[in-house]
Design an enzyme around this catalytic site. Sequence first.
Site, PDB file in Angstrom:
ATOM      1  N   HIS A  42      24.561 -32.083   4.602  1.00  0.00           N
ATOM      2  CA  HIS A  42      23.480 -33.060   4.787  1.00  0.00           C
ATOM      3  C   HIS A  42      22.768 -33.296   3.465  1.00  0.00           C
ATOM      4  O   HIS A  42      22.444 -32.338   2.751  1.00  0.00           O
ATOM      5  CB  HIS A  42      22.478 -32.552   5.825  1.00  0.00           C
ATOM      6  CG  HIS A  42      21.253 -33.414   5.945  1.00  0.00           C
ATOM      7  ND1 HIS A  42      19.971 -32.940   5.708  1.00  0.00           N
ATOM      8  CD2 HIS A  42      21.115 -34.735   6.247  1.00  0.00           C
ATOM      9  CE1 HIS A  42      19.103 -33.926   5.875  1.00  0.00           C
ATOM     10  NE2 HIS A  42      19.771 -35.016   6.202  1.00  0.00           N
ATOM     11  N   SER A  43      22.528 -34.559   3.131  1.00  0.00           N
ATOM     12  CA  SER A  43      21.796 -34.929   1.926  1.00  0.00           C
ATOM     13  C   SER A  43      22.457 -34.306   0.698  1.00  0.00           C
ATOM     14  O   SER A  43      23.656 -34.462   0.482  1.00  0.00           O
ATOM     15  CB  SER A  43      20.334 -34.514   2.071  1.00  0.00           C
ATOM     16  OG  SER A  43      19.553 -35.011   1.017  1.00  0.00           O
ATOM     17  N   MET A  44      21.701 -33.559  -0.124  1.00  0.00           N
ATOM     18  CA  MET A  44      22.254 -32.971  -1.341  1.00  0.00           C
ATOM     19  C   MET A  44      23.285 -31.892  -1.041  1.00  0.00           C
ATOM     20  O   MET A  44      24.073 -31.514  -1.920  1.00  0.00           O
ATOM     21  CB  MET A  44      21.123 -32.399  -2.201  1.00  0.00           C
ATOM     22  CG  MET A  44      20.157 -33.442  -2.743  1.00  0.00           C
ATOM     23  SD  MET A  44      20.930 -34.635  -3.852  1.00  0.00           S
ATOM     24  CE  MET A  44      21.185 -33.625  -5.299  1.00  0.00           C
ATOM     25  N   THR A  52      24.216 -38.395   2.186  1.00  0.00           N
ATOM     26  CA  THR A  52      24.334 -37.796   0.852  1.00  0.00           C
ATOM     27  C   THR A  52      24.379 -38.882  -0.212  1.00  0.00           C
ATOM     28  O   THR A  52      25.227 -39.768  -0.156  1.00  0.00           O
ATOM     29  CB  THR A  52      25.613 -36.942   0.761  1.00  0.00           C
ATOM     30  OG1 THR A  52      25.526 -35.857   1.673  1.00  0.00           O
ATOM     31  CG2 THR A  52      25.800 -36.398  -0.646  1.00  0.00           C
TER      32      THR A  52
END
Length: 905
Positions: A173-175, A202
Site C-alpha cells: 500500500h502506498s510507499m 503507490t
Amino acid sequence: MFFHSVNLWNLAFYVFMVFLATLGLWDVFFGFEENKCSMSYMFEYPEYQKIELPKKLAKRYPAYELYLYGEGSYAEEHKILPLTGIPVLFLPGNAGSYKQVRSIGSIALRKAEDIDFKYHFDFFSVNFNEELVALYGGSLQKQTKFVHECIKTILKLYKGQEFAPKSVAIIGHSMGGLVARALLTLKNFKHDLINLLITQATPHVAPVMPLDRFITDFYTTVNNYWILNARHINLTTLSVAGGFRDYQVRSGLTFLPKLSHHTSALSVVSSAVPKTWVSTDHLSIVWCKQLQLTTVRAFFDLIDADTKQITQNSKKKLSVLNHHFIRHPSKHFEENPAIISDLTGTSMWVPVKVSKWTYVAYNESEKIYFTFPLENHRKIYTHVYCQSTILQGVDLSWKAELLPTIKYLTLRLQDYPSLSHLVVYVPSVHGSKFVVDCEFFKKEKRYVQLPVTHLFSFGLSSRKVVLNTNGLYYNLELLNFGQIYQAFKINVVSKCSAVKEEITNIYRLHIPWSYEDSLTIAQAPSSTEISLKLHIAQPENDTHVALFKMYTSSDCRYEVTVKTSFSQILGQVVRFHGGALPAYVVSNILLAYRGQLYSLFSTGCCLEYAAMLDKEAKPYKVDPFVIIIKFLLGYKWFKELWDVLLLPELDAVILTSQSMCFPLISLILFLFGTCTAYWSGLLSSASVRLLSSLWLALKRPSELPKDIKMISPDLPFLTIVLIIVSWTTCGALAILLSYLYYVFKVVHLQASLTTFKNSQPVNPKHSRRSEKKSNHHKDSSIHHLRLSANDAEDSLRMHSTVINLLTWIVLLSMPSLIYWLKNLRYYFKLNPDPCKPLAFILIPTMAILGNTYTVSIKSSKLLKTTSQFPLPLAVGVIAFGSAHLYRLPCFVFIPLLLHALCNFM
C-alpha cells in the site's frame, strides 16, 4: 502599514487569486463522488502473532517487526509453527499500520472456509513503526533490506512441508508498493522470491512531494532498474489507483512508468475494476470491501492445483488479473475456456426475425432458446447488441462484459462470416424477474461524434447532441479530449414515454489509452451531471478517441450536453502542479528581496515588502529564461554542453516527459505564487507585531540599541552550540532553533521601536538629520553605529522579508524533524540527515543576520553584488526546484549568506 503599501487594484488581484485557488482546492478535496465503498468487517477477533526474528536482525532493525494475521481458531492453530498455507506479505505505506492487513486477511479467511480450507492464504504484515517515508526518504533503503530478510524468514516457516512455498506474493500500500519494487535492485536478492506484486495507491512515477534527495534518488534507482531490465523482469505486477477520491496520491503517479512493452505489468484505476466500480481514497483502498473481494477472488484463481501455491505460469497470472481487474466476462475464470457447447435437449426453441427484441420473464419454468438468423441482418446492419439482467450464463464468445446491473455483448457481424444464427439462452429462473434485450444496428447510427468545447470557453458555450433512435446502446466519441488540463461537465437528460417505473441507465466514460474508466448509474427519466477529466494524457502517437458509452432504454430519448468546467480545470492545475507552488512562492519572495536590497543600495532606504513584490515580482523576469533553456536543450550541442557542466536536468523537461504540460502553467503558478507570497508576507509581519505586543505586555519596555554590534559576546557560543546540536541530533532541529532565535531578535527590535515611538515622539526632519549624523560616525577599529527610528523601521522591513524566506526553509525541513522526533526512542542521531549540510551554513548566517541592521550594510561594497544575485536565483528556483523542492534552500541561503557578509565588507 502593510496594506498601505499596496494599492486597491493589487489587493483586489490578490483576493481574486485566493478565490481561484479556493475553487481549485475545493475541486481536489471535495469535488468527487461520495465514498461508495462498503466497510469490510472481521467475523472474529483479529489477532497479530509476532514472528520471532533472528537476534542480529532484530538488533539491526529495532523499530521494525513482522506479524502473522489470524482470527479465532485459525489464529490459535497457527501459533504452533510451521505453517501450511500460501504466504502473502502486506507492506504498509507512509505512516501506515501493519494492522491494515486485517481487511484482506479476514476476507481471504472466509473464502478459505467456504471451500473447507482446500487452499488457504497466510497473511503476514510488516510493522515499519508508521514511518513517514513519503516525507523523509532516508529510511526507504533500510525498509527494503528488512523486507528482504522478512521474506527469507517467512519461507523458513514452511520448511519441511509437502507443498512448501518457494516464493511469496506481496501487497504493497502506498510507499510499501515502491519498497516492494525496490527489492529487485538489491544485489543479493533473487527475483524468484516474489511470484506476484499488487500495489495499492503507490506513486510509482515520482514522489508526491520531493522533500529530500534521498526520496528522488530512491525513485531514480528503482525506476531506472525496472526500465533497463524490463525484458529480464518476469514479475507479474498490478498497480491499482484510487481515482479522484485519492487526493494524496493522484492516479497518474500510480501507472507503472514506461513499461508498455512489458506484458507482465498492469495499471488500473479502482473505478474501472469490474465488481468494484468505485473511487477510493488513500486509506479506504485497503479496506474497501468491493476491491478486496476482487483481489481475494483473483488470489484463489491464481492457485496451481498441483503445487497448491500461486502458479509460476506468467501467462496464467496475467490472464487472471485481466479477468478480475480489467474486463470481467461475467463468468468464472477458466484457463482454457470451452468454445463449443451442446445446446441439444428438450428445451423450447423460438426463432426471432425482428431487428429489435425484448423478453421479460417473471417466473419461467423451462429453458428457452431464442434464435436470430443472421443472413438477412448482415445485409442491413453491422452490429448486434444484447443485454441481460441475468448476470451469469453461457457465453461462447467470451466477449460479454459485466456492468453493475447488466451483462452485455456487442458483436460485429463481419467478424463472424460463417455464423448462421445468434442463440440467446434464457434459463429457468424461479421467482426472479429478468429482462433480455437484443437489437441489430448500423454503426453510424449509434457512434455519434461530440466535439468538446474549447478550454478557454469558461463554460459559457456548450455542445449538444440529441439521440432519438430508440436504441439500447450509444457510443459518443469525445473529439479533441485527451489532455489532463481539460475538464468538462456532461449533462444527460432522459425523457421517457409511457413508463410506469424507473428505468436504470448506465453512463460510462471509457479511456482507451489507460484503464481509468468511470461509471455513473442513473434512473430515467432524469437529468444527470457527470464530470469528465483525465488521470493520464493521451500519448502523442495514440489515435484512439475517448468514448462516452450509454447503456440506455428504447423507451427514452436523450439529450447530451457538454461544456467546459472552469473550476475543475483549476482543480486539475492544483492536482497536477500544486506541489510546485512552494518553488514559485520562493521565487517571488527572492524578487521582492532583490528589490529591497537594491533600493537600500541606491537610495539608502529599504522599501516595504508588499511594494517591492508588486514592482519586482513579474513573470517576464523568470519564465522566458526557463523557456529559452528548454528550447535550447532540444539541440544536441547545447545538451552536450549542459552535461559537460554537470547541470541537473531541467524540471520543465521532466514534466514534459510525464505529459504534465499545461498551457501557460508556469504563468498561472507564478501568479498563484505572487498571491501566496503576498499573504505569507502579511502573515509574518502581523505575527511579528503580535509577538512584540505580547512581549511588551509580559516584560518591561526595552530601548533601541545605542551602539550596533554585529557580533555580540554570546553569538559565537550560541552558533557553536547549535552546530553541535545539528551534528549530534538532527539538522532540521538546529535550523528551527536558529530560526526561533532570529525571530526573537526581530520581535525584540519591533518591541523596542514601539516603545521608542510611544515614549519619544520626534520631529521627522530632525530625526532624519540626526540619522545622517549618526550613520557617518565610525570608530577607527570597530563600527559603532547609532540606530535611529527610521533605521529600525528599514531593518524591520528587511527582516520581515528574510523571515518569510526562512519560514519556507524551515517548513521544507520539518519532515525530517518530525521523522527524527517520532523515532527518537530508537535513534538519537538522524542518519542520513538531509538538512545537516544546510544547517552548518545557515546557523551562522542566521545568527549574524539577527544582529544586522540596514544602517550597518548600506555602505558595504558587497551590497550591489548581493542585490544582483536574487534574480538569477529566482530563475534557478523555477528551473531546478519546481520538481525537486529539497533544492529550494540551496537557492535561498546564497543571498542570505551574502547579506550577512555585507557586515564585514
